[in-house]
Scaffold this active site. Structure first.
Site, short mmCIF file in Angstrom:
data_model
loop_
_atom_site.label_atom_id
_atom_site.label_comp_id
_atom_site.label_asym_id
_atom_site.label_seq_id
_atom_site.Cartn_x
_atom_site.Cartn_y
_atom_site.Cartn_z
N GLY A 68 0.78 -1.22 0.00
CA GLY A 68 0.00 0.00 0.00
C GLY A 68 0.81 1.27 0.00
N HIS A 69 0.24 2.31 0.62
CA HIS A 69 0.78 3.67 0.57
C HIS A 69 2.16 3.78 1.21
CE1 HIS A 69 0.39 8.02 0.22
NE2 HIS A 69 0.60 8.17 1.51
N PHE A 70 2.34 3.14 2.35
CA PHE A 70 3.62 3.19 3.06
C PHE A 70 4.40 1.90 2.77
CE2 PHE A 70 1.38 6.41 5.62
CZ PHE A 70 2.33 7.42 5.57
#
Length: 289
Positions: A265-267
């Site tokens: 995901g995003h991180f």
């Protein structure tokens, strides 16, 4: 042997800037610029993996982490101002040539720095650091765009939810096939810092200014075309904030940009720090060092 990481600070424009540093002073430099709602803490696993070959430096932006957090009435919380502080920070610590690693908010800050000082930037590694409208996830950005268009208590409510404890945890765990692989310490760290006095005004100011970054996208693209700066996109392919189309878009202006969509995901560093470090090492060795 694990590289020693140093925790330092320097005064820039009257504000204390905290930063993490590791590696030899004479090694090729990599400047790591974090995103929202975190700090240089997000690079805690990446820095030791790079420090054997590079001088690695990761500051906290003003208003974030351990850097100064002046009230929104005392500091202009805009991306233009954060970029100016970052540029002066690099000068204060003697960093005149460096590769950029940008994520989330770090992207418009770093790209503004590159526009102002293209001779300083040797390469760009973008990890869910957006520069194209293609990359803006419609559902995730809807509340921000509503607030930008008409700032009010009503439109601010959904934006505040983004930095709520639940909203911050979601940013860390969404799109991760096995959320148990993400340490809760990561979002707990951010939740605590985002709960400090003054953060509501600081973060609303930055969210309200985000449109200024989109206005600069054509300038960023012109910089890419003119410079053909080496770019590596290591992107969490399941991110719903900055979607994979934003990574692929770099090749429109930079045909030799190297794109890797990772199953996270995003991180992405929370689950793929070792893989990202390996991709960076290979990329920088071939394209820069």
């Amino acid at each position: 042997m694990r590289a020693q990481v140093h925790y330092r600070s320097v005064e820039v424009r009257g504000h204390e800037i905290f930063y993490r540093e590791a590696g030899r002073a004479d090694a090729p430099a990599v400047l790591l610029l974090h995103g929202f709602p975190t700090s240089s803490h997000m690079f805690r696993d990446l820095i030791p993996r790079l420090a054997g070959r590079y001088r690695v430096i990761a500051p906290d932006h003003v208003g974030f982490g351990r850097s100064a957090t002046p009230a929104a009435t005392d500091f202009p919380y805009t991306f233009a101002e954060l970029a100016l502080v970052t540029a002066e920070f690099t000068e204060k610590i003697g960093l005149d040539r460096f590769a950029l690693y940008v994520q989330d908010y770090g992207a418009p800050i770093g790209l503004r720095l590159a526009l102002a000082h293209p001779d300083r930037v040797t390469a760009i590694v973008t990890q869910n650091g957006n520069a194209y409208e293609d990359g803006l996830g419609k559902e995730a950005w809807a509340p921000v765009f509503a607030y930008i268009a008409a700032p009010s208590e009503e439109t601010a409510g959904p934006v505040r939810e983004i930095r709520s404890p639940e909203g911050i945890k979601w940013q860390y765990t969404h799109g991760v096939p096995d959320p148990s692989a993400v340490s809760p310490d990561a979002w707990d760290h951010d939740v605590a810092l985002m709960a400090r006095d003054g953060q509501d005004e600081i973060q609303l100011a930055l969210m309200g200014d985000y449109g200024s970054n989109i206005d600069l996208y054509p300038d960023f693209h012109a910089y890419f075309r003119a410079s053909q700066v080496p770019v590596l996109a290591v992107w969490g392919g399941h991110d719903e904030i900055f979607v994979p189309a934003g990574a692929l878009a770099f090749q429109r202006d930079l045909p030799e940009a190297e794109i890797h969509l990772l199953p996270t995901g995003h991180f992405a560093l929370e689950t793929h720090a070792e893989q990202i470090a390996g991709l960076m090492d290979d990329f920088l060795a071939r394209r820069v060092c």
